[in-house]
Design an enzyme around this catalytic site. Structure first.
Site, mmCIF file in Angstrom:
data_model
loop_
_atom_site.group_PDB
_atom_site.id
_atom_site.type_symbol
_atom_site.label_atom_id
_atom_site.label_comp_id
_atom_site.label_asym_id
_atom_site.label_seq_id
_atom_site.Cartn_x
_atom_site.Cartn_y
_atom_site.Cartn_z
ATOM 1 C CE1 TYR A 69 -4.705 0.156 0.335
ATOM 2 C CE2 TYR A 69 -3.805 -2.303 1.737
ATOM 3 C CZ TYR A 69 -4.883 -1.417 0.115
ATOM 4 O OH TYR A 69 -5.535 -2.104 0.163
ATOM 5 C CD GLU A 71 -3.880 4.184 0.306
ATOM 6 O OE1 GLU A 71 -4.988 3.494 0.420
ATOM 7 O OE2 GLU A 71 -2.722 3.354 1.016
ATOM 8 C CG ASP A 246 -8.116 10.871 -23.560
ATOM 9 O OD1 ASP A 246 -7.028 10.153 -23.853
ATOM 10 O OD2 ASP A 246 -9.852 10.315 -23.616
ATOM 11 C CB THR A 275 -4.101 4.097 -21.853
ATOM 12 O OG1 THR A 275 -3.928 4.833 -23.170
ATOM 13 C CG2 THR A 275 -5.794 4.543 -21.532
ATOM 14 C CE LYS A 278 -6.901 2.804 -25.779
ATOM 15 N NZ LYS A 278 -6.976 3.048 -24.091
ATOM 16 N NE ARG A 284 -6.217 -3.553 -19.585
ATOM 17 C CZ ARG A 284 -6.927 -2.781 -20.906
ATOM 18 N NH1 ARG A 284 -6.472 -3.096 -22.236
ATOM 19 N NH2 ARG A 284 -7.385 -2.155 -20.782
#
Length: 482
Positions: A69, A71, A246, A275, A278, A284
């Site tokens: 974790y 954060e 985008d 992203t 692609k 991903r």
């Protein structure tokens, strides 16, 4: 033995052993993994949003960074023991900044929609929340009275967004009403010229002057042309909008220098999202690039929008971005664009109809109504023949967003496999052969169906065999044996 041969043997051994470990716990997952590779090896992958990541990228995701974790952000975590995550995130952000020439890069978003949400809320924080807090003399929202908080909350939820419509080639996250972006904002959309299918910047400017959005989105998921981002920034500045681009689909063409000057969005956009799969050929995930004035707002992505970052995926992003900084990636990006031209020319020479009449990026949008089919029927018939595509809306689509009237085809994946001009011309020929040999079916009531279809006997098998010949010449992950 060459270094390449040794690396192939090492890679094969690593995957074989990994699958044995997986099979010891859940053999069905190991089997499905092997089958997925077999399926990808044996099909013509033409989905514009898919590619093949390198073994190095794929392996990077399968590590104990998955267990952590983290954060917060670099040097400022809500959990202890994140020093190695800090290293990974720093390296990934460094590669992103250098690759795209961006002042700031945020590599935590889990996906493209997460990256867009971070960008949206960064703009709202910068343009709405921060000025309101300053006016009220508060350091943060926790210091506001309930009445002031309700006023601010109402203001945050009633800002205006202008984006490209879905049927013109925009994305769900650009203000499509069923999407969260369409619910967050008072939204309107701009389209393309009804005759040419091309963007008309004068029309976009007129729409922006009338609507006066806080956020203006440029970029696309199914528009087969380049965009002049200098003009889009000029429009945004005129109406006081923040320009967000985008570039999820064409980031690889930006990274590889194919899109340069006014076609490179990074210098012109206040925020650029993408992203990392692609055309970038990574894992991903998503990332946000920002000008300095928005860096502090974007850096609050966690906890503003995101929870725990996926540290193992950030590590894989770092590897993929490092690969994209190599000269070979520039060659790859140019071949992606060249191959799209070849695919388009192959369709046009055989009488097929393309939206905008061609392409100058990485994708083509084929109007299948001339074959008497819907996009769903075309997609399914092609899949039967070993050609993987996705149905897609076209401008003013009479069949809507589910059945559609088009299929979208992209060149990044097969270019990764080594396909060139001749192979893409042959791909166009095979697709036309399938669609020409397919007709719409009928419903149970005897009317025309938008889903069922009939392909002439032997066509699917013949095309699948022809596709296999092409694929055998360009094996996927050569040397990898499972």
């Amino acid at each position: 033995m060459t270094d390449s041969d040794a690396l192939d043997r090492l890679t094969s051994s690593a995957y074989q052993q990994a699958l044995e470990v997986i099979a010891s716990v859940e053999p069905r997952i190991a089997d499905a993994t092997r089958q997925e590779l077999a399926d990808q090896r044996s099909s013509l992958k033409l989905i514009a949003s898919e590619n093949y990541a390198s073994p190095a990228v794929l392996m990077t995701m399968g590590t104990w960074f998955s267990d952590k974790y983290a954060e917060g952000t670099i040097g400022h975590r809500f959990y202890a023991g994140c020093q190695n995550v800090d290293t990974v995130e720093s390296i990934a952000a460094e590669h992103a900044r250098e690759l795209f020439g961006a002042p700031y890069a945020y590599v935590q978003p889990h996906s493209g929609i997460d990256a867009n949400l971070v960008a949206f809320w960064s703009i709202l924080a910068h343009r709405v929340e921060t000025p309101a807090l300053e006016k009220l003399g508060a350091k943060n929202v926790n210091e506001l009275s309930e009445a002031d908080w309700e006023t601010l909350r109402h203001e945050l939820g009633n800002q205006r967004l202008l984006g490209m419509s879905l049927d013109a080639g925009g994305h769900l996250t650009h203000g499509f009403r069923p999407n969260i972006s369409g619910k967050m904002f008072h939204q309107q959309q701009y389209g393309t010229d009804p005759e040419t299918g091309l963007l008309d910047y004068d029309v976009v400017a007129a729409k922006a002057r009338e609507f006066k959005p806080l956020v203006m989105i440029a970029g696309y998921s199914a528009y087969p042309r380049r965009v002049n981002f200098a003009k889009m920034r000029e429009i945004a500045d005129e109406v006081g909008a923040t320009l967000m681009v985008d570039m999820a689909h064409f980031a690889g063409l930006v990274a590889g220098g194919v899109f340069a000057g006014e076609e490179n969005p990074v210098p012109y956009a206040h925020l650029t999202t993408t992203t990392t799969h692609k055309s970038l050929r990574g894992p991903r995930g998503g990332l946000v690039l920002a000008q300095e004035e928005y860096a502090g707002d974007v850096d609050r992505g966690c906890p503003m929008v995101l929870g725990g970052p996926l540290s193992h995926v950030m590590a894989a992003k770092a590897v993929a971005l490092a690969e994209a900084r190599q000269p070979s990636f520039q060659t790859y990006a140019q071949r992606v664009a060249d191959n799209a031209q070849s695919l388009a020319a192959g369709f046009l020479s055989r009488g097929a109809r393309l939206v905008t009449g061609g392409t100058d990026n990485h994708l083509v949008l084929l109007d299948v109504t001339s074959f008497g089919l819907t996009g769903r029927q075309a997609e399914s018939a092609l899949l039967d023949a070993g050609v993987v595509t996705n149905r897609n809306s076209i401008p003013a689509d009479p069949n809507g967003a589910w059945y559609t009237s088009g299929i979208r085809l992209g060149t990044p994946a097969l270019t990764t496999r080594g396909f060139g001009h001749d192979e893409f011309d042959r791909v166009a020929e095979l697709i036309v052969e399938v669609l020409s040999g397919t007709e719409a079916g009928t419903t149970k009531a005897g009317g025309p169906s938008k889903a069922s279809y009939l392909t002439a006997d032997g066509v699917a098998a013949k095309v699948k065999d022809a596709a296999a010949e092409l694929l055998d010449k360009h094996p996927l992950y050569p040397g990898l044996e499972l």
